[in-house]
Design a protein around this motif. Structure first.
Motif, short mmCIF file in Angstrom:
data_model
loop_
_atom_site.label_atom_id
_atom_site.label_comp_id
_atom_site.label_asym_id
_atom_site.label_seq_id
_atom_site.Cartn_x
_atom_site.Cartn_y
_atom_site.Cartn_z
N MET A 101 67.41 120.55 86.06
CA MET A 101 66.56 121.28 85.13
C MET A 101 66.10 122.58 85.78
SD MET A 101 64.39 118.07 83.65
CE MET A 101 64.36 117.35 85.27
N THR A 102 66.12 123.65 84.99
CA THR A 102 65.74 124.97 85.49
C THR A 102 64.43 125.39 84.85
OG1 THR A 102 68.07 125.60 85.72
CG2 THR A 102 66.44 127.37 85.72
N LEU A 103 63.41 125.59 85.69
CA LEU A 103 62.11 126.06 85.23
C LEU A 103 61.98 127.54 85.57
CD1 LEU A 103 59.81 123.11 86.37
CD2 LEU A 103 61.31 123.28 84.38
N LEU A 104 61.43 128.33 84.66
CA LEU A 104 61.27 129.76 84.84
C LEU A 104 59.80 130.10 85.06
CD1 LEU A 104 63.61 131.07 81.97
CD2 LEU A 104 64.19 130.68 84.38
N TYR A 105 59.54 130.96 86.06
CA TYR A 105 58.15 131.32 86.39
C TYR A 105 58.03 132.81 86.65
CZ TYR A 105 57.19 126.38 86.71
OH TYR A 105 57.05 125.06 86.40
N ASP A 106 56.91 133.37 86.22
CA ASP A 106 56.62 134.77 86.54
C ASP A 106 56.66 134.94 88.05
OD1 ASP A 106 56.23 135.31 83.84
OD2 ASP A 106 54.09 134.83 83.95
N PRO A 107 57.27 136.03 88.56
CA PRO A 107 57.45 136.19 90.01
C PRO A 107 56.17 136.03 90.82
CG PRO A 107 58.71 137.84 88.82
CD PRO A 107 57.89 137.12 87.79
N GLU A 108 55.06 136.52 90.30
CA GLU A 108 53.81 136.45 91.07
C GLU A 108 53.19 135.06 91.03
OE1 GLU A 108 52.70 137.96 86.92
OE2 GLU A 108 54.36 138.12 88.36
N HIS A 109 53.73 134.17 90.17
CA HIS A 109 53.17 132.82 90.05
C HIS A 109 54.30 131.79 90.02
CE1 HIS A 109 49.19 134.43 89.37
NE2 HIS A 109 49.63 135.16 88.36
N SER A 110 55.26 131.93 90.92
CA SER A 110 56.39 131.00 90.96
C SER A 110 55.90 129.60 91.33
CB SER A 110 57.43 131.46 91.97
OG SER A 110 56.92 131.35 93.29
N LEU A 111 56.71 128.60 91.02
CA LEU A 111 56.33 127.22 91.34
C LEU A 111 56.23 127.04 92.85
CD1 LEU A 111 55.74 124.39 90.28
CD2 LEU A 111 58.18 123.91 90.36
N GLU A 112 57.12 127.66 93.60
CA GLU A 112 57.05 127.56 95.06
C GLU A 112 55.75 128.16 95.59
OE1 GLU A 112 59.64 128.84 99.03
OE2 GLU A 112 60.37 129.31 97.02
N GLU A 113 55.36 129.32 95.04
CA GLU A 113 54.13 129.97 95.46
C GLU A 113 52.92 129.10 95.11
OE1 GLU A 113 51.06 132.41 96.68
OE2 GLU A 113 53.18 132.41 97.25
N ARG A 114 52.92 128.47 93.95
CA ARG A 114 51.80 127.63 93.54
C ARG A 114 51.65 126.43 94.47
NH1 ARG A 114 52.04 127.74 86.91
NH2 ARG A 114 52.85 129.84 86.78
N ILE A 115 52.79 125.85 94.87
CA ILE A 115 52.74 124.68 95.75
C ILE A 115 52.22 125.08 97.13
CG2 ILE A 115 54.20 123.03 96.97
CD1 ILE A 115 55.83 122.74 94.42
N ILE A 116 52.64 126.23 97.63
CA ILE A 116 52.13 126.70 98.92
C ILE A 116 50.63 126.98 98.82
CG2 ILE A 116 52.21 128.59 100.60
CD1 ILE A 116 55.21 128.79 100.04
N ARG A 117 50.23 127.67 97.74
CA ARG A 117 48.82 128.03 97.55
C ARG A 117 47.94 126.79 97.47
NH1 ARG A 117 48.15 130.69 92.17
NH2 ARG A 117 50.04 131.68 92.93
N GLU A 118 48.46 125.74 96.86
CA GLU A 118 47.67 124.51 96.68
C GLU A 118 47.30 123.88 98.04
OE1 GLU A 118 45.68 122.01 94.11
OE2 GLU A 118 46.99 123.66 93.48
N GLN A 119 48.15 124.12 99.05
CA GLN A 119 47.89 123.54 100.36
C GLN A 119 46.76 124.24 101.10
OE1 GLN A 119 51.69 122.24 102.46
NE2 GLN A 119 52.51 123.66 100.94
N PHE A 120 46.35 125.41 100.61
CA PHE A 120 45.27 126.14 101.25
C PHE A 120 44.01 126.17 100.37
CE2 PHE A 120 49.13 127.60 103.23
CZ PHE A 120 48.80 127.67 104.57
N ALA A 121 44.05 125.39 99.29
CA ALA A 121 42.88 125.31 98.41
C ALA A 121 41.78 124.49 99.09
CB ALA A 121 43.25 124.69 97.08
N TYR A 122 40.54 124.84 98.85
CA TYR A 122 39.41 124.10 99.41
C TYR A 122 38.21 124.20 98.49
CZ TYR A 122 38.01 128.75 101.04
OH TYR A 122 37.68 130.07 101.09
#
Length: 252
Positions: free
Chosen positions: A231-252
Motif C-alpha cells: 500500500m502506498t500512502l502519500l504525504y505532504d513533504p513537510e509532514h511525511s510519515l517518516e518525519e512524523r514517526i521521528i518527531r514522535e520520538q522527541f515529543a514530551y
C-alpha cells in the motif's frame, strides 16, 4: 488527475467532501489515480483495507481527532500537493485465529494485532516465533504485534518502541505484563511468523483484534506480514510519515 473522494459520517468530513467534490469532481475508486479518504485515522484504516487490492496511492485528508496518518485540509492546492507528495510503502499484517469452538477467522491489520483479556482473569499466553517456543507463559492483560505505521498508536501507549517506516521490523509489546514482570517485549524481523496460544481459554477468555476487527474467545492466533500486499500512502513533504514517526520520538 482523477480522485476518488470518500468521507466518514462526521459532519466535518461530509462538509469537506462536498467542497472538494464540487471543485475537483469525484471518480469511482477503480477508475481513480488517487484515493482521498476524508476523516480520521480509523476511516483511513477502513479505506486501506477496503481498497487494498486496487493498489492505488492514498492521500488521506484529516477531519478527525488525531489524524496521524492523514494530511491537513487545504482545498485550494490539492492537486499540487498530491503531485509533490512523498510516498510511504507499507505492508499489512494478516491474523489467522482459531476460537475455542474451532472456528477459524482471517483479518488484516494496518496498525497492529492485539490479544486482550475479556474478563477480570489475566491472560496466560505462550509465544512462538517461526515455530520456536520463545516464552512458555506470559501472564498479562494482553499483547500486540505492531507494524512501523502502527508503532506510534496503541503500541506506543503500551510503552512499545517506535519503528521507522523502512526499518523492516515488527514490535511485539506486552500489555501490563504481570509475569515475567520486567519483560518489555521484542523487536522481530518483518518476515517473522508469530503464533500466540491462550492457556485455559474457556476459563481465561481472550479476544484478538486486527485494528478494529475483533474475534472473541480465541484459542490461538497466527500473525505474519503480507509482503505481497503493498500500500502506498502519500504525504505532504513537510509532514511525511517518516518525519512524523521521528518527531514522535522527541515529543514530551
Amino acid at each position: 488527475m482523477k480522485i476518488a473522494f470518500s468521507a466518514s459520517q462526521k459532519p466535518d468530513a461530509q462538509t469537506a467532501m462536498d467542497a472538494l467534490v464540487a471543485k475537483y469532481g469525484n471518480t469511482a475508486p477503480q477508475d481513480a489515480d488517487v484515493l482521498a479518504p476524508i476523516g480520521g485515522d480509523g476511516f483511513m484504516l477502513e479505506t486501506l483495507k477496503t481498497h487494498m487490492d486496487l493498489c492505488k496511492p492514498v492521500y488521506g485528508i484529516n477531519r478527525g481527532t488525531i489524524g496521524f496518518l492523514m494530511n491537513g485540509l487545504e482545498p485550494d492546492n490539492l492537486l499540487e500537493r498530491i503531485n509533490a507528495a512523498e510516498r510511504a510503502i507499507i505492508h499489512p499484517l494478516e491474523m489467522r485465529s482459531t476460537s475455542t469452538s474451532g472456528k477459524q477467522d482471517t483479518a488484516m491489520a494496518i496498525n497492529e494485532v492485539s490479544l486482550l483479556r475479556e474478563i477480570h482473569q489475566t491472560a496466560h499466553l505462550s509465544i512462538y516465533v517461526n515455530d520456536k517456543l520463545r516464552m512458555e507463559e506470559l501472564i498479562c492483560d494482553g499483547i500486540m504485534l505492531a507494524t512501523p505505521a502502527g508503532s506510534t498508536a496503541y503500541n506506543l501507549s503500551a510503552h512499545g518502541p517506535i519503528l521507522p517506516v523502512g526499518s523492516q521490523l515488527l514490535a511485539l509489546t506486552p500489555i501490563s505484563a504481570f509475569r515475567p514482570r520486567r519483560w518489555r517485549g521484542a523487536l522481530l524481523p518483518h518476515d517473522a511468523t508469530v503464533k500466540i496460544e491462550a492457556h485455559q481459554p474457556e476459563f481465561r477468555p481472550v479476544s484478538a483484534v486486527a485494528d478494529n476487527y475483533e474475534v472473541r474467545r480465541i484459542r490461538m492466533v497466527e500473525i505474519y506480514e503480507r509482503q505481497d500486499k503493498e500500500m502506498t500512502l502519500l504525504y505532504d513533504p513537510e509532514h511525511s510519515l517518516e518525519e512524523r514517526i521521528i518527531r514522535e520520538q522527541f515529543a514530551y
